[in-house]
Design an enzyme around this catalytic site. Structure first.
Site, PDB file in Angstrom:
ATOM      1  N   GLY A 114       0.830  -1.188   0.000  1.00  0.00           N
ATOM      2  CA  GLY A 114       0.000   0.000   0.000  1.00  0.00           C
ATOM      3  C   GLY A 114       0.869   1.243   0.000  1.00  0.00           C
ATOM      4  CB  CYS A 115       0.289   4.693  -1.203  1.00  0.00           C
ATOM      5  SG  CYS A 115      -1.326   5.049  -0.474  1.00  0.00           S
TER       6      CYS A 115
END
Length: 373
Positions: free
Chosen positions: A173-174
């Site tokens: 995920g970012c």
């Protein structure tokens, strides 16, 4: 987008056609109104669909891309516009939600990208019965699943080797990418005690919120509050927290405070350290040395000079500096009592599609930077 056997592609961006010689049996012809330029990228307004992408001149390798999110659009951009060695086949629009058609395409591919909501990603992965198919999942669904390999190759040689040989890779995920880039090396080096109360603050461009947030932020009816930074996930249940905890091996969940702001892409993730609470007394120089040694020789992840004295000469760290790249910069600042770690990167690059393409390159055994620079 049309399927065909063409040797060139034509892209209309500003009313004029640009031709690129490439071994690419696809024709792209888009009106200016169908193109969006955001954060250093230009990409078309594609709908939820699926694509089979063949890599190499002889179409020896087929890659299926199934997307229903902004992530998929940018992954498509990276594969189509920045590679001259791809062949693309489009799933018929009327079959894009056909489970049997999706299963057929997945099982006839060599690598499949899943850029879908969690439930749809789990369903799509379950359709794979061909033992030779390799899957890269961009959703949250498999990031803490031990049967999947975590797609952050810079964390360790073991991570890189696992990705290289993997059949199932969970793309990070970012926010989690930034957090893990800072905390994982500290845990590995024994800097953090088992019960350390880890806190994380982060700011991101609004593209990270997906299609609904993008539409709201770009709407003519945008409220005055949308022009300011807005903190969210106030109940401490952000979907990246389990991933942050599991990958770093933390005993307790971190306190995570994400903020979305009025710009398109790029992010900074920060983790503060109180030195009196660490396993022993560490100085900023000590922590900088640990981080620099951990990421020594990495192509995309760089530990910047101590204190950011040159890179951040004005005393500010902007979140959108690396927009449009797959790069990540790590900063160590502070003093003997309080140390601030920061990770800066593009939420759509190293935090999403760039990382996925990098993982694909590693799985293919080619230069990890292919198509990313």
């Amino acid at each position: 987008l049309r399927k065909g056997s063409y040797r060139t592609r034509s892209v209309v961006t500003d009313g004029s056609s640009r031709n690129y010689n490439a071994v690419m049996p696809v024709w792209v012809l888009l009106k200016p109104t169908d193109m969006m330029t955001k954060g250093g990228y230009m990409f078309p307004r594609f709908r939820n669909t699926g694509l089979t992408i063949r890599i190499s001149k002889n179409a020896a390798l087929k890659i299926l891309l199934i997307f229903g999110s902004i992530f998929g659009v940018f992954l498509m951009t990276g594969l189509l516009y920045f590679r001259n060695d791809v062949e693309i086949m489009l799933i018929d629009e009327e079959k894009r939600k056909d489970v049997n058609e999706r299963a057929k395409m997945i099982n006839s591919s060599d690598i499949t990208f899943l850029c879908l909501p969690d439930a749809a990603a789990i369903e799509a992965a379950s359709l794979c019965t061909n033992p030779d198919v390799r899957i890269i999942d961009a959703s949250t669904a498999h990031r803490t699943n031990p049967a999947w390999d975590y797609g952050f190759p810079e964390l360790s040689e073991k991570h890189r080797e696992n990705i290289r040989n993997s059949k199932r890779v969970a793309n990070p995920g970012c926010y989690a990418s930034g957090f893990i880039s800072l905390v994982y090396p500290l845990v590995k080096a024994g800097v953090l005690p088992e019960d350390y109360p880890v806190t994380c603050h982060a700011v991101s461009g609004y593209s990270g919120g997906g299609k609904k947030m993008i539409a709201a932020m770009e709407s003519e009816n945008k409220t005055k509050e949308m022009y300011s930074p807005r903190q969210y996930a106030l109940g401490q249940k952000h979907k990246h927290i389990p991933e942050m905890q599991a990958v770093c091996g933390l005993k307790y969940k971190p306190m995570f405070n994400p903020i979305v702001d009025d710009y398109y892409n790029g992010m900074v993730v920060s983790v503060p350290l109180v030195t009196r609470c660490l396993t022993k007394k560490y100085t900023p120089e000590n922590i900088h040395e640990i981080m620099a040694e951990h990421y020594l020789g990495q192509h995309f992840v760089k530990v910047m000079e101590l204190g950011g004295t040159e890179t951040l000469a004005d005393g500010f760290i902007a979140a959108n500096t690396l927009a449009g790249t797959n790069n990540m910069q790590i900063f160590v600042c502070g003093n003997e009592d309080q140390i601030l770690l920061m990770s800066r990167f593009d939420n759509l690059g190293k935090g999403a599609s760039g990382a996925a393409i990098q993982n694909m390159n590693i799985m293919l055994g080619i230069n990890e930077a292919t198509g990313l620079e």
